[in-house]
Design a protein around this motif. Structure first.
Motif, PDB file in Angstrom:
ATOM      1  N   GLU A 202       2.547  -6.140   4.751  1.00 46.73           N
ATOM      2  CA  GLU A 202       2.414  -6.700   3.602  1.00 46.73           C
ATOM      3  C   GLU A 202       3.029  -6.462   2.435  1.00 46.73           C
ATOM      4  O   GLU A 202       3.677  -6.916   1.588  1.00 46.73           O
ATOM      5  CB  GLU A 202       0.928  -5.384   2.995  1.00 46.73           C
ATOM      6  CG  GLU A 202       1.458  -4.601   2.819  1.00 46.73           C
ATOM      7  CD  GLU A 202      -0.270  -3.572   2.373  1.00 46.73           C
ATOM      8  OE1 GLU A 202      -0.549  -4.954   1.472  1.00 46.73           O
ATOM      9  OE2 GLU A 202      -0.138  -2.817   2.875  1.00 46.73           O
ATOM     10  N   VAL A 203       4.352  -5.506   3.264  1.00 42.63           N
ATOM     11  CA  VAL A 203       5.627  -4.885   2.145  1.00 42.63           C
ATOM     12  C   VAL A 203       6.768  -5.915   2.444  1.00 42.63           C
ATOM     13  O   VAL A 203       7.951  -5.126   2.646  1.00 42.63           O
ATOM     14  CB  VAL A 203       5.267  -3.486   2.101  1.00 42.63           C
ATOM     15  CG1 VAL A 203       5.148  -2.931   1.395  1.00 42.63           C
ATOM     16  CG2 VAL A 203       5.875  -2.609   2.786  1.00 42.63           C
ATOM     17  N   GLN A 226       1.502 -12.400   4.814  1.00 43.71           N
ATOM     18  CA  GLN A 226       1.617 -10.736   5.000  1.00 43.71           C
ATOM     19  C   GLN A 226       0.029  -9.852   5.313  1.00 43.71           C
ATOM     20  O   GLN A 226      -1.483 -10.007   4.868  1.00 43.71           O
ATOM     21  CB  GLN A 226       2.090  -9.937   3.313  1.00 43.71           C
ATOM     22  CG  GLN A 226       2.824 -10.671   3.167  1.00 43.71           C
ATOM     23  CD  GLN A 226       3.547 -10.534   1.597  1.00 43.71           C
ATOM     24  OE1 GLN A 226       2.583 -10.387   1.013  1.00 43.71           O
ATOM     25  NE2 GLN A 226       5.025  -9.989   1.361  1.00 43.71           N
ATOM     26  N   ALA A 228      -3.008  -6.991   5.263  1.00 50.75           N
ATOM     27  CA  ALA A 228      -2.735  -5.913   4.643  1.00 50.75           C
ATOM     28  C   ALA A 228      -3.040  -4.585   5.076  1.00 50.75           C
ATOM     29  O   ALA A 228      -3.422  -4.518   6.622  1.00 50.75           O
ATOM     30  CB  ALA A 228      -3.898  -5.814   3.461  1.00 50.75           C
ATOM     31  N   VAL A 267       2.905   2.085  -3.107  1.00 49.61           N
ATOM     32  CA  VAL A 267       3.338   0.675  -1.830  1.00 49.61           C
ATOM     33  C   VAL A 267       2.562  -0.423  -2.872  1.00 49.61           C
ATOM     34  O   VAL A 267       2.930  -1.637  -2.626  1.00 49.61           O
ATOM     35  CB  VAL A 267       1.078   0.914  -1.079  1.00 49.61           C
ATOM     36  CG1 VAL A 267       1.319  -0.539  -0.933  1.00 49.61           C
ATOM     37  CG2 VAL A 267       1.065   1.721  -0.075  1.00 49.61           C
ATOM     38  N   ALA A 268       2.176  -0.822  -4.418  1.00 49.81           N
ATOM     39  CA  ALA A 268       2.683  -1.380  -4.998  1.00 49.81           C
ATOM     40  C   ALA A 268       3.512  -1.936  -5.584  1.00 49.81           C
ATOM     41  O   ALA A 268       3.843  -2.979  -5.970  1.00 49.81           O
ATOM     42  CB  ALA A 268       0.818  -0.502  -6.290  1.00 49.81           C
ATOM     43  N   ARG A 270       6.239  -1.250  -3.932  1.00 47.68           N
ATOM     44  CA  ARG A 270       6.970  -1.917  -2.639  1.00 47.68           C
ATOM     45  C   ARG A 270       6.281  -3.387  -2.710  1.00 47.68           C
ATOM     46  O   ARG A 270       7.125  -5.227  -3.009  1.00 47.68           O
ATOM     47  CB  ARG A 270       7.074  -1.357  -1.669  1.00 47.68           C
ATOM     48  CG  ARG A 270       7.514  -0.411  -1.721  1.00 47.68           C
ATOM     49  CD  ARG A 270       7.852   0.469   0.018  1.00 47.68           C
ATOM     50  NE  ARG A 270       6.283   1.353   0.375  1.00 47.68           N
ATOM     51  CZ  ARG A 270       5.416   1.649   1.642  1.00 47.68           C
ATOM     52  NH1 ARG A 270       6.790   1.803   2.466  1.00 47.68           N
ATOM     53  NH2 ARG A 270       4.376   2.132   1.511  1.00 47.68           N
ATOM     54  N   ARG A 271       5.535  -3.874  -2.807  1.00 51.23           N
ATOM     55  CA  ARG A 271       4.961  -5.047  -2.803  1.00 51.23           C
ATOM     56  C   ARG A 271       5.182  -6.031  -3.955  1.00 51.23           C
ATOM     57  O   ARG A 271       5.511  -6.668  -3.856  1.00 51.23           O
ATOM     58  CB  ARG A 271       2.914  -5.327  -3.179  1.00 51.23           C
ATOM     59  CG  ARG A 271       2.548  -4.569  -2.078  1.00 51.23           C
ATOM     60  CD  ARG A 271       0.589  -4.610  -2.493  1.00 51.23           C
ATOM     61  NE  ARG A 271      -0.400  -3.647  -1.338  1.00 51.23           N
ATOM     62  CZ  ARG A 271      -1.462  -3.492  -1.375  1.00 51.23           C
ATOM     63  NH1 ARG A 271      -1.931  -3.146  -2.702  1.00 51.23           N
ATOM     64  NH2 ARG A 271      -2.035  -2.997  -0.652  1.00 51.23           N
ATOM     65  N   SER A 272       5.367  -4.836  -5.542  1.00 50.24           N
ATOM     66  CA  SER A 272       5.657  -6.089  -6.667  1.00 50.24           C
ATOM     67  C   SER A 272       7.039  -6.591  -5.704  1.00 50.24           C
ATOM     68  O   SER A 272       7.832  -7.495  -7.254  1.00 50.24           O
ATOM     69  CB  SER A 272       5.312  -5.165  -7.655  1.00 50.24           C
ATOM     70  OG  SER A 272       5.771  -5.363  -9.179  1.00 50.24           O
ATOM     71  N   ALA A 275       6.993  -9.059  -4.004  1.00 52.92           N
ATOM     72  CA  ALA A 275       6.820  -9.921  -4.494  1.00 52.92           C
ATOM     73  C   ALA A 275       8.000 -11.169  -4.892  1.00 52.92           C
ATOM     74  O   ALA A 275       7.681 -12.444  -5.289  1.00 52.92           O
ATOM     75  CB  ALA A 275       5.710 -10.035  -5.320  1.00 52.92           C
ATOM     76  N   THR A 285       2.919 -17.181  -1.070  1.00 53.33           N
ATOM     77  CA  THR A 285       2.587 -15.832  -0.007  1.00 53.33           C
ATOM     78  C   THR A 285       1.494 -15.569  -0.178  1.00 53.33           C
ATOM     79  O   THR A 285       0.198 -15.981  -1.154  1.00 53.33           O
ATOM     80  CB  THR A 285       3.756 -14.528  -0.651  1.00 53.33           C
ATOM     81  OG1 THR A 285       3.440 -13.626   0.843  1.00 53.33           O
ATOM     82  CG2 THR A 285       3.388 -14.361  -1.384  1.00 53.33           C
ATOM     83  N   THR A 287      -1.847 -12.628   0.896  1.00 52.55           N
ATOM     84  CA  THR A 287      -2.195 -11.462   1.654  1.00 52.55           C
ATOM     85  C   THR A 287      -3.592 -11.704   2.462  1.00 52.55           C
ATOM     86  O   THR A 287      -4.090 -11.703   1.178  1.00 52.55           O
ATOM     87  CB  THR A 287      -2.134  -9.590   0.971  1.00 52.55           C
ATOM     88  OG1 THR A 287      -0.633  -9.808   0.254  1.00 52.55           O
ATOM     89  CG2 THR A 287      -2.376  -8.734   1.710  1.00 52.55           C
TER      90      THR A 287
END
Length: 310
Positions: A202-203, A226, A228, A267-268, A270-272, A275, A285, A287
Motif C-alpha cells: 500500500e505504500v 495496493q 493494505a 503510514v498516512a 507515506r500513502r499520501s 498517491a 490506483t 487499495t
C-alpha cells in the motif's frame, strides 16, 4: 509490516493446493461482478489500442453502458433513436501482471488474514478475466533478489502456470521488496503497448520509482493495486513481529495510544506521498484490504480509469 508468530516449518496450505486456480476463483465470483469487471476491460481495449482496430459488424440500438463514441449520428437521426456501430474485435488485449513478491507482501492485512492471500486472489481474478475474454497475459514478478518473466500468452494452461508461479513466490522467507526492479524490467521487456497491472504494497511504488513510473506511463496503460497493511498496534495483546526487521514488539508498546496514533500518521504520510506521485502521471490506483472486497475494488478501478480516457 507485521506477521503472526508461527512455528517454523509449519506446512504452507497454499503449497498443497492441487486444484485449478481458475476454477476456484470462478466458484467464488458472482456472475454480475464478473460481467461488470469484464465489461470494464472491454473499455480498456480501446484505450490501449488507439482507434478501433476492428471490423464493422452491425448496427444496434444504443443501450446504457455503450460507448457514446460508437454512436452513428446520421443513422440515429434517420431512425429517431440512438444507434451505435458495433465492431468485431480483431486483436486481443495485451496485459502484463507486475507483482511485488517481497516478504512484506506476506505480512498481515487489516482483516487479520495475510496480504499474500489477497494478492493471490487479485492475480487469480485478473487471470480469470483475461482467460475468459481470450486476452493474453504476461508476468513479471520479483523482489530485491529474484525476477521471473513469463511471456504473454492466452489459454487456461498458461494462466494456471502463471498463477502458480506467483503463488510459490509469496512467503515470509522471500527477499525484501523491490517493486522498482520489477517495473524497470517491464519497461525494458515490453515494447508493445499493453495494460500493465501492478500488484504491490500500500505504500509502494516508492518515490524513488518516479522516473520509471513516468516512462512506463508514456508507453503503456498503467493501473496500480495496493494491498493494505495491518498496523502492529491493531492486534491488542496478540504477539506480532516486524517482517522487514524480525523483532517482536512488546505488549506495553503496542498498548500505548500515542504510539498507535504515531504509526497511523506515519503510514498516512507515506500513502499520501505515493498517491500524489501516481496522480501526477494520471495512474489510477486502488487499495484492497480484504479478499471480500477485491472484485468490487478492481471493477471500480477499471471504471475510473476508463472514464479518465474518455
Amino acid at each position: 509490516m507485521t506477521s503472526p508468530r508461527t512455528p517454523s516449518g509449519a506446512p504452507d496450505p497454499q503449497a498443497s493446493q492441487a486444484h485449478s486456480r481458475l476454477a476456484a476463483v470462478r466458484a467464488r465470483l458472482e456472475l454480475p461482478l464478473v460481467r461488470r469487471a469484464s465489461g470494464m476491460l472491454d473499455g480498456r481495449h480501446r484505450s490501449v489500442f488507439s482507434g478501433h482496430g476492428q471490423d464493422f459488424d452491425e448496427m444496434a440500438l444504443y443501450l446504457p453502458g455503450d460507448d457514446v463514441g460508437d454512436i452513428d449520428w446520421k443513422a440515429s437521426a434517420s431512425s429517431g433513436h440512438p444507434v451505435i456501430r458495433r465492431f468485431e474485435r480483431q486483436s486481443n488485449l495485451a496485459m502484463v501482471l507486475a507483482v511485488d513478491t517481497g516478504r512484506t507482501m506476506a505480512a498481515l492485512a487489516p482483516d487479520g488474514g495475510t496480504k499474500a492471500d489477497i494478492a493471490r486472489f487479485v492475480c487469480d481474478v485478473i487471470g480469470y478475466l483475461a482467460r475468459g475474454r481470450g486476452d493474453t497475459l504476461a508476468l513479471v514478478a520479483g523482489d530485491a533478489e529474484r525476477i521471473v518473466q513469463v511471456p504473454a500468452r492466452g489459454g487456461t494452461e498458461h494462466m494456471e502456470m502463471l498463477l502458480r508461479r506467483i503463488d510459490t513466490m509469496l512467503s515470509l522467507e522471500a527477499p525484501p521488496s523491490n517493486i522498482t526492479h520489477v517495473l524497470d524490467r517491464v519497461l525494458t521487456w515490453f515494447t508493445r503497448r499493453s495494460l500493465v497491472v501492478v500488484v504491490t504494497d500500500e505504500v509502494r511504488p516508492p518515490l524513488e520509482a518516479e522516473l520509471t513510473i513516468k516512462r512506463l506511463r508514456t508507453r503503456h496503460e498503467l493501473l496500480v493495486i495496493q494491498v493494505a497493511d495491518a498496523l502492529p498496534t491493531d492486534f491488542g495483546t496478540d504477539p506480532v513481529e516486524d517482517v522487514e526487521t524480525p523483532l517482536g514488539l512488546p505488549e506495553f508498546l503496542r498498548a500505548r495510544g500515542d504510539m498507535a496514533a504515531e504509526a497511523r500518521d506515519a503510514v498516512a504520510r507515506r500513502r499520501s506521498d505515493v498517491a500524489a506521485m501516481l496522480r501526477r502521471y494520471n495512474v489510477p490506483t486502488v487499495t484492497v484490504a480484504s479478499e471480500s472486497d477485491a472484485v468490487d475494488r478492481l471493477a471500480d478501478l477499471l471504471a475510473r480509469s476508463r472514464r479518465a480516457r474518455h
